[in-house]
Enzyme design. Structure first.
Site, short mmCIF file in Angstrom:
data_model
loop_
_atom_site.label_atom_id
_atom_site.label_comp_id
_atom_site.label_asym_id
_atom_site.label_seq_id
_atom_site.Cartn_x
_atom_site.Cartn_y
_atom_site.Cartn_z
CE1 TYR A 159 -3.98 -1.96 -0.36
CE2 TYR A 159 -2.93 -3.20 1.41
CZ TYR A 159 -4.07 -3.06 0.40
OH TYR A 159 -5.11 -4.29 0.15
NE ARG A 168 -3.02 -0.07 -5.04
CZ ARG A 168 -4.36 -0.51 -4.84
NH1 ARG A 168 -4.56 -1.43 -3.88
NH2 ARG A 168 -5.25 0.09 -5.40
CB VAL A 200 -8.23 2.88 -2.38
CG1 VAL A 200 -9.12 1.73 -1.76
CG2 VAL A 200 -6.93 2.23 -2.99
CG ASP A 201 -7.94 6.54 -7.60
OD1 ASP A 201 -8.80 7.33 -7.63
OD2 ASP A 201 -7.98 5.61 -8.54
CG HIS A 258 -13.56 -1.82 -2.02
ND1 HIS A 258 -13.31 -2.38 -3.31
CD2 HIS A 258 -14.87 -2.26 -1.43
CE1 HIS A 258 -14.37 -3.47 -3.27
NE2 HIS A 258 -14.99 -3.01 -2.24
CB CYS A 316 -1.05 4.74 16.81
SG CYS A 316 -2.79 5.50 16.69
CD GLU A 357 -12.43 -6.67 -20.74
OE1 GLU A 357 -12.15 -7.58 -19.63
OE2 GLU A 357 -11.67 -6.84 -21.64
P1 OAD Z 1 -11.00 -4.95 -12.33
O1 OAD Z 1 -9.57 -4.84 -12.33
O2 OAD Z 1 -11.54 -6.28 -11.55
O3 OAD Z 1 -11.70 -4.69 -13.39
C1 OAD Z 1 -11.70 -3.38 -14.11
C2 OAD Z 1 -12.20 -3.37 -15.16
O4 OAD Z 1 -12.02 -2.06 -16.01
C3 OAD Z 1 -12.28 -4.34 -16.49
O5 OAD Z 1 -13.65 -4.80 -16.42
C4 OAD Z 1 -11.69 -3.50 -17.48
O6 OAD Z 1 -12.24 -4.14 -18.76
C5 OAD Z 1 -12.02 -1.92 -17.21
N1 OAD Z 1 -11.05 -1.20 -18.02
C6 OAD Z 1 -9.77 -1.22 -17.93
N2 OAD Z 1 -9.11 0.03 -18.54
C7 OAD Z 1 -10.21 0.37 -18.96
C8 OAD Z 1 -10.41 1.78 -19.53
N3 OAD Z 1 -9.41 2.45 -20.16
N4 OAD Z 1 -11.75 2.41 -19.60
C9 OAD Z 1 -12.75 1.78 -19.14
N5 OAD Z 1 -12.92 0.50 -18.59
C10 OAD Z 1 -11.48 -0.15 -18.53
O7 OAD Z 1 -11.16 -3.58 -11.13
P2 OAD Z 1 -12.38 -3.50 -10.12
O8 OAD Z 1 -13.83 -3.99 -11.00
O9 OAD Z 1 -12.54 -2.13 -9.62
O10 OAD Z 1 -11.03 -4.77 -4.14
O11 OAD Z 1 -12.10 -4.33 -9.00
C11 OAD Z 1 -13.18 -4.40 -7.99
C12 OAD Z 1 -12.31 -4.84 -6.98
O12 OAD Z 1 -11.56 -5.68 -6.78
C13 OAD Z 1 -11.24 -3.95 -6.36
O13 OAD Z 1 -11.82 -2.57 -5.32
C14 OAD Z 1 -10.52 -4.31 -5.36
C15 OAD Z 1 -10.32 -5.76 -6.20
O14 OAD Z 1 -10.06 -6.80 -5.63
C16 OAD Z 1 -10.40 -4.68 -3.01
O15 OAD Z 1 -9.05 -4.54 -2.94
C17 OAD Z 1 -11.20 -4.88 -1.74
#
Ligand code: OAD
Length: 245
Positions: free
Chosen positions: A55, A58, A92-93, A113, A140, A209
Site C-alpha cells: 500500500y 500504491r 482507493v485513489d 473500499h 499511532c 469490455e
Molecule cells: P478490475 O480490475 O476487476 O476491473 C477493471 C475493469 O475496468 C475491467 O472490466 C476492464 O475491462 C475495465 N477497464 C480497463 N481499462 C479501462 C479503460 N481505460 N476504460 C474503461 N474501462 C477499463 O477492477 P474493479 O472492478 O474495480 O477490491 O475491482 C473491484 C475490486 O476488486 C477492487 O476494488 C479491489 C479488487 O480486489 C479490494 O481490494 C477489496
C-alpha cells in the site's frame, strides 16, 4: 427531471488511463500479487511489512498521476446537475476528489473500499489523513503505540464501508451508471440488481469490455473511459438520456 438523483459506481478502469493499474486485466495488481498475501486481515497479521509495502507503493504512486477526462466529466456532471450526484467508488485513489476540487458542487463520494490517503488505528478505529509511508514502527497518533496503524483499506473478508447509506441510495436513484468495473467483487457487483429490483431507474454500463453483470444493464457502451464517459455525460446534460427505464 434534472433534480433527480444519479448514482455512479466506479472501479479501477476509470483510473487506468491516469496510469493506475487495474486488478484483473493483463498485468493487473492481482496478476503480480496474491490477494492472500496483501489484501486480507490474515496477511496483515502474518506479514504486516509486506502489506504496508504494497500500500505504501500504491500511495506514493498517487503523486505521479492526475485525474483524467472521465473523472473530470463526472465532476462536471455533479456541478451542472440540479439533483444530487453520488459516486460510490471501489477505488482507493483520490482522483475523483482531485477532479472536483475547483467546483462549487462536487459529487458526494463514498469510498466503499477505503482510501489510500487515510490510515487508522487498529485498536481505536480512529481514522487519520495519511500522505507518507506506514510501517510497523509508525507510532499511532492517538495512542502512540507502534504496530497499531493499518491502511484504511477494506480487505477481503471485511465489510465495505457506508453500506447502509449505499442501500438507500440504490433504492432512490433515477439513473445508475457503472464505470470501469469488472463486476467480480460483491457487494458492488450486485448493486445493479438492487437498482433493478427496487426502482425503474435507467441503468448503464460504461466499460472497456462487457462485465460479469452485463446482462442486467439496460444500456451498454464499450470503449476507453476517457472517450465514452465524457460523451455520455454530455448526452445526460443535454437531455438525451431518458432517466427512468
Ligand atoms: P478490475 O480490475 O476487476 O476491473 C477493471 C475493469 O475496468 C475491467 O472490466 C476492464 O475491462 C475495465 N477497464 C480497463 N481499462 C479501462 C479503460 N481505460 N476504460 C474503461 N474501462 C477499463 O477492477 P474493479 O472492478 O474495480 O477490491 O475491482 C473491484 C475490486 O476488486 C477492487 O476494488 C479491489 C479488487 O480486489 C479490494 O481490494 C477489496
Amino acid at each position: 427531471m434534472k433534480d433527480k438523483n444519479i448514482v455512479i459506481l466506479t472501479g479501477a478502469g476509470i483510473s487506468a488511463e491516469s496510469g493506475l493499474s487495474t486488478f484483473r486485466d493483463n498485468g493487473g495488481l492481482w496478476c503480480n500479487h496474491r490477494i492472500e498475501d496483501v489484501a486480507t486481515p490474515q496477511a496483515f497479521f502474518r506479514n504486516p511489512m509486506l502489506v504496508h509495502d504494497f500500500y505504501n507503493s500504491r500511495r506514493s504512486q498517487l503523486k505521479d498521476v492526475e485525474p483524467n477526462a472521465a473523472h473530470q466529466a463526472l465532476a462536471k456532471l455533479a456541478a451542472k446537475w440540479q439533483g444530487k450526484v453520488y459516486i460510490i467508488t471501489q477505488n482507493v485513489d483520490d482522483l475523483h476528489e482531485r477532479a472536483a476540487k475547483n467546483t462549487n458542487k462536487p459529487p458526494i463520494l463514498l469510498h466503499m473500499h477505503g482510501e489510500l490517503k487515510k490510515a487508522r488505528c487498529a485498536e481505536s478505529e480512529k481514522v487519520f489523513e495519511w500522505d507518507g509511508d506506514l510501517s510497523t514502527e509508525t507510532p499511532c497518533p492517538c495512542c502512540d503505540k507502534k504496530g497499531n496503524m493499518r491502511p484504511h483499506i477494506v480487505w477481503f473478508g471485511e465489510i465495505p464501508l457506508y453500506m447502509e447509506a449505499i442501500q438507500l441510495l440504490l433504492k432512490e436513484c433515477s439513473l445508475f451508471m457503472s464505470i470501469g468495473t469488472s463486476g467480480n467483487v460483491y457487494p458492488a457487483a450486485g448493486f445493479v440488481h438492487e437498482v433493478r429490483s427496487f426502482t425503474d431507474a435507467h441503468t448503464v454500463e460504461l466499460n472497456k469490455e462487457p462485465s460479469q453483470g452485463k446482462s442486467l444493464f439496460h444500456e451498454k457502451i464499450y470503449g476507453n473511459a476517457t472517450e465514452i464517459v465524457p460523451a455520455y455525460i454530455d448526452k445526460i446534460l443535454t437531455g438525451q438520456v431518458k432517466l427512468t427505464a
